[in-house]
Motif scaffolding. Structure first.
Motif, PDB file in Angstrom:
ATOM      1  N   PHE A  72       0.809  -1.210   0.000  1.00  0.00           N
ATOM      2  CA  PHE A  72       0.000   0.000   0.000  1.00  0.00           C
ATOM      3  C   PHE A  72       0.849   1.271   0.000  1.00  0.00           C
ATOM      4  CE2 PHE A  72      -3.192  -2.993   1.287  1.00  0.00           C
ATOM      5  CZ  PHE A  72      -4.421  -2.411   0.989  1.00  0.00           C
ATOM      6  N   SER A  73       0.285   2.322  -0.585  1.00  0.00           N
ATOM      7  CA  SER A  73       0.870   3.655  -0.481  1.00  0.00           C
ATOM      8  C   SER A  73       0.327   4.349   0.766  1.00  0.00           C
ATOM      9  CB  SER A  73       0.535   4.488  -1.721  1.00  0.00           C
ATOM     10  OG  SER A  73      -0.776   5.044  -1.611  1.00  0.00           O
ATOM     11  N   ASP A  74       0.898   5.496   1.082  1.00  0.00           N
ATOM     12  CA  ASP A  74       0.416   6.262   2.224  1.00  0.00           C
ATOM     13  C   ASP A  74      -0.874   7.023   1.905  1.00  0.00           C
ATOM     14  OD1 ASP A  74       1.525   8.133   0.507  1.00  0.00           O
ATOM     15  OD2 ASP A  74       3.085   8.792   1.901  1.00  0.00           O
ATOM     16  N   MET A  75      -1.420   6.792   0.712  1.00  0.00           N
ATOM     17  CA  MET A  75      -2.716   7.366   0.330  1.00  0.00           C
ATOM     18  C   MET A  75      -3.803   6.300   0.268  1.00  0.00           C
ATOM     19  SD  MET A  75      -2.260  10.615   0.029  1.00  0.00           S
ATOM     20  CE  MET A  75      -3.646  11.186  -0.976  1.00  0.00           C
ATOM     21  N   GLY A  76      -3.495   5.096   0.755  1.00  0.00           N
ATOM     22  CA  GLY A  76      -4.486   4.028   0.792  1.00  0.00           C
ATOM     23  C   GLY A  76      -4.692   3.318  -0.525  1.00  0.00           C
ATOM     24  N   ARG A  77      -3.790   3.570  -1.476  1.00  0.00           N
ATOM     25  CA  ARG A  77      -3.874   2.869  -2.760  1.00  0.00           C
ATOM     26  C   ARG A  77      -2.862   1.729  -2.788  1.00  0.00           C
ATOM     27  NH1 ARG A  77      -5.491   8.302  -4.551  1.00  0.00           N
ATOM     28  NH2 ARG A  77      -3.358   9.104  -4.467  1.00  0.00           N
ATOM     29  N   ILE A  78      -2.985   0.867  -3.785  1.00  0.00           N
ATOM     30  CA  ILE A  78      -2.116  -0.304  -3.892  1.00  0.00           C
ATOM     31  C   ILE A  78      -1.126  -0.088  -5.030  1.00  0.00           C
ATOM     32  CG2 ILE A  78      -2.032  -2.777  -4.376  1.00  0.00           C
ATOM     33  CD1 ILE A  78      -4.875  -2.970  -3.218  1.00  0.00           C
ATOM     34  N   PHE A  79       0.142  -0.047  -4.683  1.00  0.00           N
ATOM     35  CA  PHE A  79       1.184   0.010  -5.707  1.00  0.00           C
ATOM     36  C   PHE A  79       1.300  -1.330  -6.430  1.00  0.00           C
ATOM     37  CE2 PHE A  79       3.297   3.616  -3.361  1.00  0.00           C
ATOM     38  CZ  PHE A  79       3.265   4.512  -4.414  1.00  0.00           C
ATOM     39  N   ALA A  80       1.397  -2.407  -5.653  1.00  0.00           N
ATOM     40  CA  ALA A  80       1.661  -3.725  -6.242  1.00  0.00           C
ATOM     41  C   ALA A  80       1.081  -4.811  -5.361  1.00  0.00           C
ATOM     42  CB  ALA A  80       3.155  -3.936  -6.442  1.00  0.00           C
ATOM     43  N   SER A  81       0.829  -5.961  -5.977  1.00  0.00           N
ATOM     44  CA  SER A  81       0.346  -7.145  -5.271  1.00  0.00           C
ATOM     45  C   SER A  81       1.345  -8.279  -5.465  1.00  0.00           C
ATOM     46  CB  SER A  81      -1.014  -7.581  -5.828  1.00  0.00           C
ATOM     47  OG  SER A  81      -1.968  -6.545  -5.742  1.00  0.00           O
ATOM     48  N   ILE A  82       1.473  -9.121  -4.444  1.00  0.00           N
ATOM     49  CA  ILE A  82       2.325 -10.303  -4.548  1.00  0.00           C
ATOM     50  C   ILE A  82       1.459 -11.443  -5.066  1.00  0.00           C
ATOM     51  CG2 ILE A  82       3.861 -11.889  -3.342  1.00  0.00           C
ATOM     52  CD1 ILE A  82       4.309  -9.714  -1.241  1.00  0.00           C
ATOM     53  N   VAL A  83       1.677 -11.830  -6.313  1.00  0.00           N
ATOM     54  CA  VAL A  83       0.809 -12.828  -6.943  1.00  0.00           C
ATOM     55  C   VAL A  83       1.437 -14.215  -7.007  1.00  0.00           C
ATOM     56  CG1 VAL A  83      -0.475 -11.105  -8.257  1.00  0.00           C
ATOM     57  CG2 VAL A  83       1.582 -12.129  -9.261  1.00  0.00           C
ATOM     58  N   ALA A  84       2.726 -14.329  -6.733  1.00  0.00           N
ATOM     59  CA  ALA A  84       3.391 -15.639  -6.688  1.00  0.00           C
ATOM     60  C   ALA A  84       4.605 -15.521  -5.790  1.00  0.00           C
ATOM     61  CB  ALA A  84       3.802 -16.105  -8.083  1.00  0.00           C
ATOM     62  N   ASP A  85       4.886 -16.578  -5.033  1.00  0.00           N
ATOM     63  CA  ASP A  85       5.984 -16.505  -4.074  1.00  0.00           C
ATOM     64  C   ASP A  85       6.401 -17.919  -3.667  1.00  0.00           C
ATOM     65  OD1 ASP A  85       7.789 -15.802  -2.085  1.00  0.00           O
ATOM     66  OD2 ASP A  85       6.225 -15.572  -0.568  1.00  0.00           O
ATOM     67  N   ASP A  86       7.683 -18.216  -3.774  1.00  0.00           N
ATOM     68  CA  ASP A  86       8.208 -19.516  -3.375  1.00  0.00           C
ATOM     69  C   ASP A  86       8.514 -19.622  -1.882  1.00  0.00           C
ATOM     70  OD1 ASP A  86       8.148 -20.386  -5.997  1.00  0.00           O
ATOM     71  OD2 ASP A  86      10.277 -19.981  -6.378  1.00  0.00           O
ATOM     72  N   LEU A  87       8.605 -18.488  -1.189  1.00  0.00           N
ATOM     73  CA  LEU A  87       9.188 -18.496   0.144  1.00  0.00           C
ATOM     74  C   LEU A  87       8.174 -18.393   1.287  1.00  0.00           C
ATOM     75  CD1 LEU A  87      12.327 -16.291  -0.526  1.00  0.00           C
ATOM     76  CD2 LEU A  87      12.226 -18.745  -0.200  1.00  0.00           C
ATOM     77  N   GLY A  88       7.096 -17.635   1.093  1.00  0.00           N
ATOM     78  CA  GLY A  88       6.093 -17.523   2.142  1.00  0.00           C
ATOM     79  C   GLY A  88       6.395 -16.495   3.215  1.00  0.00           C
ATOM     80  N   TRP A  89       7.514 -15.788   3.076  1.00  0.00           N
ATOM     81  CA  TRP A  89       7.862 -14.788   4.099  1.00  0.00           C
ATOM     82  C   TRP A  89       8.884 -13.823   3.516  1.00  0.00           C
ATOM     83  CZ3 TRP A  89       7.324 -15.857   9.845  1.00  0.00           C
ATOM     84  CH2 TRP A  89       7.762 -14.787  10.629  1.00  0.00           C
ATOM     85  N   HIS A  90       8.555 -12.528   3.528  1.00  0.00           N
ATOM     86  CA  HIS A  90       9.492 -11.482   3.119  1.00  0.00           C
ATOM     87  C   HIS A  90       9.484 -10.397   4.186  1.00  0.00           C
ATOM     88  CE1 HIS A  90      10.086 -13.200  -0.942  1.00  0.00           C
ATOM     89  NE2 HIS A  90       8.850 -13.621  -0.747  1.00  0.00           N
TER      90      HIS A  90
END
Length: 240
Positions: A72-90
């Motif tokens: 999220f941005s500080d304006m309540g919008r979404i910059f990006a979504s995590i749509v695939a991930d091998d690790l489960g934790w970032h």
């Protein structure tokens, strides 16, 4: 490896920035174990709007980030979504490598004059170099995301780094939900226990995403994400 519209390799201890259009995907693949990729996001049309990890974590009630989570941005919008991930934790709280960390670890600084592009850089300086290209500076820095890294907290709130969490070949894909200025570097995590300054690179592939549907894993993750997507729709209608 999947086909991409553009692909490049960023060596360890380097930095990059680029503007990505809404609907672009960025897939990052780790070259080696314990790779770290730090990121900051800005709205290229209004550089005062930027990635807010406090809002990101609060909205989704999480300390760790993985598939289904939105950034999220500080304006309540979404910059990006995590749509695939091998690790489960970032990592969302570990921060950025500074000169003081290098001194504490005994990592020997190597200057550009001595080693050219093989110099050792801090994450802090790497971000400042990239942000300067857009007339941004130290006051524009925010809490950064550390992809591929895992930091855990004990019952007293003490943070510790988890070596071996990321293995060579691990990947993650971001889908950008609005035009985004991305600044990133491959400098080590500030809590990395390596004896010497590690240089672990990442392959970056850029592609195109399908339209977001009502069954999208990120949209359906929680009510706050649905509101973030609604805020994006309003913004793209020009009514922000």
């Amino acid at each position: 490896m999947a086909d991409f519209d553009y692909q490049t390799f960023l060596p360890g201890g380097q930095h990059w920035s680029l503007r990505l259009r809404r609907g672009t995907t960025m897939t990052l693949s780790a070259e080696a174990a314990d790779t770290n990729v730090s990121m900051l996001f800005y709205n290229p049309e209004n550089l005062l709007e930027r990635l807010s990890l406090p809002d990101t974590l609060k909205a989704q009630h999480t300390f760790k980030l993985t598939t289904g989570h939105c950034l999220f941005s500080d304006m309540g919008r979404i910059f990006a979504s995590i749509v695939a991930d091998d690790l489960g934790w970032h990592d969302s709280v570990g921060g950025n490598l500074h000169a003081a960390h290098m001194i504490e670890k005994g990592w020997q600084p190597v200057s550009f004059q001595d080693a050219l592009n093989d110099r050792t850089q801090t994450g802090h300086d790497s971000f400042l170099i990239e942000l300067a290209k857009y007339e941004l500076g130290a006051r524009d820095l925010a809490a950064n995301l550390n992809l591929f890294s895992k930091v855990v907290a004990d019952d007293d709130g003490r943070l510790s780094y988890v070596p071996g969490h990321c293995q060579a070949g691990a990947s993650l894909t971001l889908r950008f939900e609005m035009d985004t200025l991305v600044a990133l570097h491959t400098c080590p995590h500030p809590l990395d226990p390596a004896a010497d300054y590690p240089k672990r690179g990442v392959t970056i592939g850029l592609g195109s995403a399908a339209p977001v549907g009502d069954d999208d894993v990120c949209y359906r993750h929680c009510a706050e994400n649905a509101r973030g997507f609604a805020n994006n729709r309003l913004y793209h209608l020009g009514a922000a």
